[in-house]
Design a protein around this motif. Structure first.
Motif, PDB file in Angstrom:
ATOM      1  N   MET A  85       0.858  -1.191   0.000  1.00  0.00           N
ATOM      2  CA  MET A  85       0.000   0.000   0.000  1.00  0.00           C
ATOM      3  C   MET A  85       0.889   1.234   0.000  1.00  0.00           C
ATOM      4  O   MET A  85       1.561   1.549   0.976  1.00  0.00           O
ATOM      5  CB  MET A  85      -0.929   0.017   1.226  1.00  0.00           C
ATOM      6  CG  MET A  85      -1.851   1.243   1.255  1.00  0.00           C
ATOM      7  SD  MET A  85      -2.796   1.511  -0.283  1.00  0.00           S
ATOM      8  CE  MET A  85      -3.955   0.142  -0.244  1.00  0.00           C
ATOM      9  N   VAL A  86       0.910   1.899  -1.129  1.00  0.00           N
ATOM     10  CA  VAL A  86       1.659   3.147  -1.298  1.00  0.00           C
ATOM     11  C   VAL A  86       0.615   4.247  -1.417  1.00  0.00           C
ATOM     12  O   VAL A  86      -0.396   4.071  -2.093  1.00  0.00           O
ATOM     13  CB  VAL A  86       2.507   3.082  -2.595  1.00  0.00           C
ATOM     14  CG1 VAL A  86       3.180   4.410  -2.894  1.00  0.00           C
ATOM     15  CG2 VAL A  86       3.531   1.949  -2.507  1.00  0.00           C
ATOM     16  N   ILE A  87       0.844   5.354  -0.727  1.00  0.00           N
ATOM     17  CA  ILE A  87      -0.088   6.491  -0.838  1.00  0.00           C
ATOM     18  C   ILE A  87       0.574   7.565  -1.705  1.00  0.00           C
ATOM     19  O   ILE A  87       1.781   7.788  -1.593  1.00  0.00           O
ATOM     20  CB  ILE A  87      -0.371   7.104   0.555  1.00  0.00           C
ATOM     21  CG1 ILE A  87      -0.814   6.024   1.544  1.00  0.00           C
ATOM     22  CG2 ILE A  87      -1.353   8.267   0.459  1.00  0.00           C
ATOM     23  CD1 ILE A  87      -2.245   5.854   1.778  1.00  0.00           C
ATOM     24  N   ALA A  88      -0.209   8.207  -2.560  1.00  0.00           N
ATOM     25  CA  ALA A  88       0.315   9.351  -3.317  1.00  0.00           C
ATOM     26  C   ALA A  88      -0.517  10.573  -2.944  1.00  0.00           C
ATOM     27  O   ALA A  88      -1.728  10.605  -3.209  1.00  0.00           O
ATOM     28  CB  ALA A  88       0.248   9.097  -4.815  1.00  0.00           C
ATOM     29  N   TYR A  89       0.125  11.548  -2.298  1.00  0.00           N
ATOM     30  CA  TYR A  89      -0.567  12.811  -2.003  1.00  0.00           C
ATOM     31  C   TYR A  89      -0.445  13.697  -3.234  1.00  0.00           C
ATOM     32  O   TYR A  89       0.655  14.115  -3.603  1.00  0.00           O
ATOM     33  CB  TYR A  89       0.028  13.495  -0.773  1.00  0.00           C
ATOM     34  CG  TYR A  89      -0.513  14.899  -0.605  1.00  0.00           C
ATOM     35  CD1 TYR A  89      -1.891  15.122  -0.509  1.00  0.00           C
ATOM     36  CD2 TYR A  89       0.338  16.008  -0.573  1.00  0.00           C
ATOM     37  CE1 TYR A  89      -2.399  16.410  -0.386  1.00  0.00           C
ATOM     38  CE2 TYR A  89      -0.167  17.300  -0.451  1.00  0.00           C
ATOM     39  CZ  TYR A  89      -1.536  17.482  -0.355  1.00  0.00           C
ATOM     40  OH  TYR A  89      -2.054  18.754  -0.257  1.00  0.00           O
ATOM     41  N   GLU A  90      -1.593  13.959  -3.860  1.00  0.00           N
ATOM     42  CA  GLU A  90      -1.623  14.772  -5.069  1.00  0.00           C
ATOM     43  C   GLU A  90      -2.688  15.852  -4.927  1.00  0.00           C
ATOM     44  O   GLU A  90      -3.872  15.602  -5.227  1.00  0.00           O
ATOM     45  CB  GLU A  90      -1.972  13.897  -6.279  1.00  0.00           C
ATOM     46  CG  GLU A  90      -0.996  12.792  -6.565  1.00  0.00           C
ATOM     47  CD  GLU A  90      -1.016  12.403  -8.039  1.00  0.00           C
ATOM     48  OE1 GLU A  90       0.042  12.449  -8.663  1.00  0.00           O
ATOM     49  OE2 GLU A  90      -2.098  12.080  -8.563  1.00  0.00           O
ATOM     50  N   PRO A  91      -2.305  17.035  -4.458  1.00  0.00           N
ATOM     51  CA  PRO A  91      -3.307  18.099  -4.380  1.00  0.00           C
ATOM     52  C   PRO A  91      -3.885  18.364  -5.775  1.00  0.00           C
ATOM     53  O   PRO A  91      -3.119  18.517  -6.739  1.00  0.00           O
ATOM     54  CB  PRO A  91      -2.519  19.303  -3.854  1.00  0.00           C
ATOM     55  CG  PRO A  91      -1.085  18.929  -3.865  1.00  0.00           C
ATOM     56  CD  PRO A  91      -0.956  17.460  -4.077  1.00  0.00           C
ATOM     57  N   VAL A  92      -5.194  18.401  -5.871  1.00  0.00           N
ATOM     58  CA  VAL A  92      -5.838  18.499  -7.193  1.00  0.00           C
ATOM     59  C   VAL A  92      -5.405  19.782  -7.909  1.00  0.00           C
ATOM     60  O   VAL A  92      -5.203  19.790  -9.126  1.00  0.00           O
ATOM     61  CB  VAL A  92      -7.375  18.438  -7.032  1.00  0.00           C
ATOM     62  CG1 VAL A  92      -8.069  18.541  -8.383  1.00  0.00           C
ATOM     63  CG2 VAL A  92      -7.791  17.144  -6.335  1.00  0.00           C
ATOM     64  N   TRP A  93      -5.201  20.837  -7.142  1.00  0.00           N
ATOM     65  CA  TRP A  93      -4.824  22.134  -7.724  1.00  0.00           C
ATOM     66  C   TRP A  93      -3.411  22.123  -8.285  1.00  0.00           C
ATOM     67  O   TRP A  93      -3.021  23.063  -8.998  1.00  0.00           O
ATOM     68  CB  TRP A  93      -4.977  23.249  -6.680  1.00  0.00           C
ATOM     69  CG  TRP A  93      -4.362  22.932  -5.342  1.00  0.00           C
ATOM     70  CD1 TRP A  93      -4.974  22.313  -4.293  1.00  0.00           C
ATOM     71  CD2 TRP A  93      -3.015  23.187  -4.914  1.00  0.00           C
ATOM     72  NE1 TRP A  93      -4.099  22.163  -3.239  1.00  0.00           N
ATOM     73  CE2 TRP A  93      -2.895  22.702  -3.598  1.00  0.00           C
ATOM     74  CE3 TRP A  93      -1.902  23.781  -5.512  1.00  0.00           C
ATOM     75  CZ2 TRP A  93      -1.708  22.786  -2.866  1.00  0.00           C
ATOM     76  CZ3 TRP A  93      -0.715  23.877  -4.791  1.00  0.00           C
ATOM     77  CH2 TRP A  93      -0.636  23.378  -3.479  1.00  0.00           C
ATOM     78  N   ALA A  94      -2.653  21.072  -7.985  1.00  0.00           N
ATOM     79  CA  ALA A  94      -1.270  21.013  -8.484  1.00  0.00           C
ATOM     80  C   ALA A  94      -1.131  20.084  -9.680  1.00  0.00           C
ATOM     81  O   ALA A  94      -0.086  20.070 -10.335  1.00  0.00           O
ATOM     82  CB  ALA A  94      -0.344  20.551  -7.359  1.00  0.00           C
ATOM     83  N   ILE A  95      -2.165  19.308  -9.970  1.00  0.00           N
ATOM     84  CA  ILE A  95      -2.034  18.313 -11.034  1.00  0.00           C
ATOM     85  C   ILE A  95      -2.192  18.960 -12.403  1.00  0.00           C
ATOM     86  O   ILE A  95      -3.238  19.540 -12.713  1.00  0.00           O
ATOM     87  CB  ILE A  95      -3.070  17.180 -10.861  1.00  0.00           C
ATOM     88  CG1 ILE A  95      -2.801  16.437  -9.549  1.00  0.00           C
ATOM     89  CG2 ILE A  95      -3.019  16.216 -12.040  1.00  0.00           C
ATOM     90  CD1 ILE A  95      -3.759  15.318  -9.265  1.00  0.00           C
ATOM     91  N   GLY A  96      -1.123  18.885 -13.190  1.00  0.00           N
ATOM     92  CA  GLY A  96      -1.152  19.392 -14.558  1.00  0.00           C
ATOM     93  C   GLY A  96      -1.273  20.905 -14.666  1.00  0.00           C
ATOM     94  O   GLY A  96      -1.546  21.427 -15.741  1.00  0.00           O
ATOM     95  N   THR A  97      -1.051  21.616 -13.569  1.00  0.00           N
ATOM     96  CA  THR A  97      -1.246  23.072 -13.585  1.00  0.00           C
ATOM     97  C   THR A  97       0.066  23.841 -13.661  1.00  0.00           C
ATOM     98  O   THR A  97       0.065  25.045 -13.907  1.00  0.00           O
ATOM     99  CB  THR A  97      -1.958  23.530 -12.293  1.00  0.00           C
ATOM    100  OG1 THR A  97      -1.131  23.141 -11.176  1.00  0.00           O
ATOM    101  CG2 THR A  97      -3.329  22.911 -12.161  1.00  0.00           C
TER     102      THR A  97
END
Ligand code: PEP
Length: 249
Positions: free
Chosen positions: A163-175
């Protein structure tokens, strides 16, 4: 415990036959001797078999962007874990913000995917992250609590490394706007404590994702609780992805 860093390429709906061949050709044998970090690539489904053949002997793990939580049957357009296992794949993404927000996958849907992946012995990279509006309203930690607790439902049974977690703030994805090292570290520390308190998993691997690029990778990777990166745009070409994998060389 020293956690092995992971650099995972999320190609999304990009890279076709020629680009897949160019990527693996360019990355060549550069990952073969890697021991302190793992490199993962998630091509689109039609190119998984091609990528699997090209990745052979290169010390690069192939993973899938999606799957369905039923064994098989009348699920037009879906791919099963048995099919992925047939290609030698045992790592899957779950909960990416595009699956949550664009494809409408609910907490309940994601809970079923996590449970099924665990049952079938797959490793999961489980993505979490808040929208800008949620952050601005001060809901950041409540959102993360909800995403983690609804997915695992008190029932995290897989081996710790699966179980690996990826913290990816939505506002940072592809922006092009990444979380700062301090913002990401604050959340990674929070997630680590949450996973320790509720599941006894203090040493869980936690990746950061969201506009990771060669010019910000060092700031992020030197944070104590950031164990690697899940990368979209900068993973599509071998030269920029290599700069992330080998950020400290
Ligand atoms: C992603 O889609 O998981 C991602 C992090 O994308 P990008 O690196 O392009 O922000």
């Amino acid at each position: 415990m020293t956690r092995k860093k992971i650099f995972a390429a999320n190609w999304k709906m990009n890279n076709m036959t020629a680009e897949v061949a160019t990527f693996f050709g360019a990355i060549g044998d550069s990952c073969v001797a890697l021991k302190d970090r793992e490199v993962i690539v998630t091509p689109s489904f039609p190119y998984l078999a091609q990528a699997a053949a090209l990745a052979k002997g290169k010390n690069i793990t192939l993973a899938a962007q999606n799957f369905h939580f039923e064994e098989n049957g009348a699920f037009t357009g879906e791919v099963s874990l048995t099919m992925l296992a047939d290609l030698g794949i045992r790592t899957v993404l779950i909960g990416h913000s595009e699956r949550r927000h664009v494809m409408g996958e609910s907490h309940e849907h994601l809970r079923k995917k996590v449970a099924f992946a665990q049952k079938k012995g797959f490793r999961t990279i489980f993505c979490i992250g808040e929208t800008l509006a949620q952050r601005e309203k001060g809901e950041l930690f409540a959102v993360i609590d909800m995403q983690l607790s609804s997915a695992f439902d008190g029932n995290l049974t897989c081996p710790p490394e699966d179980m690996v977690i990826a913290y990816e703030p939505v506002w940072a994805i592809g922006t092009g706007v990444n979380a700062t090292g301090a913002q990401a570290q604050e959340m990674h520390d929070y997630v680590r404590k949450f996973m320790d308190k509720h599941y006894g998993r203090k040493d869980i691997t936690i990746l950061y994702g969201g506009s990771v690029k060669p010019d910000n990778v060092k700031e992020l990777m030197t944070m104590p609780d950031i164990d690697g990166a899940l990368v979209g745009g900068a993973s599509l070409k071998a030269d920029s992805f290599s700069k992330l994998i080998f950020w400290d060389r």
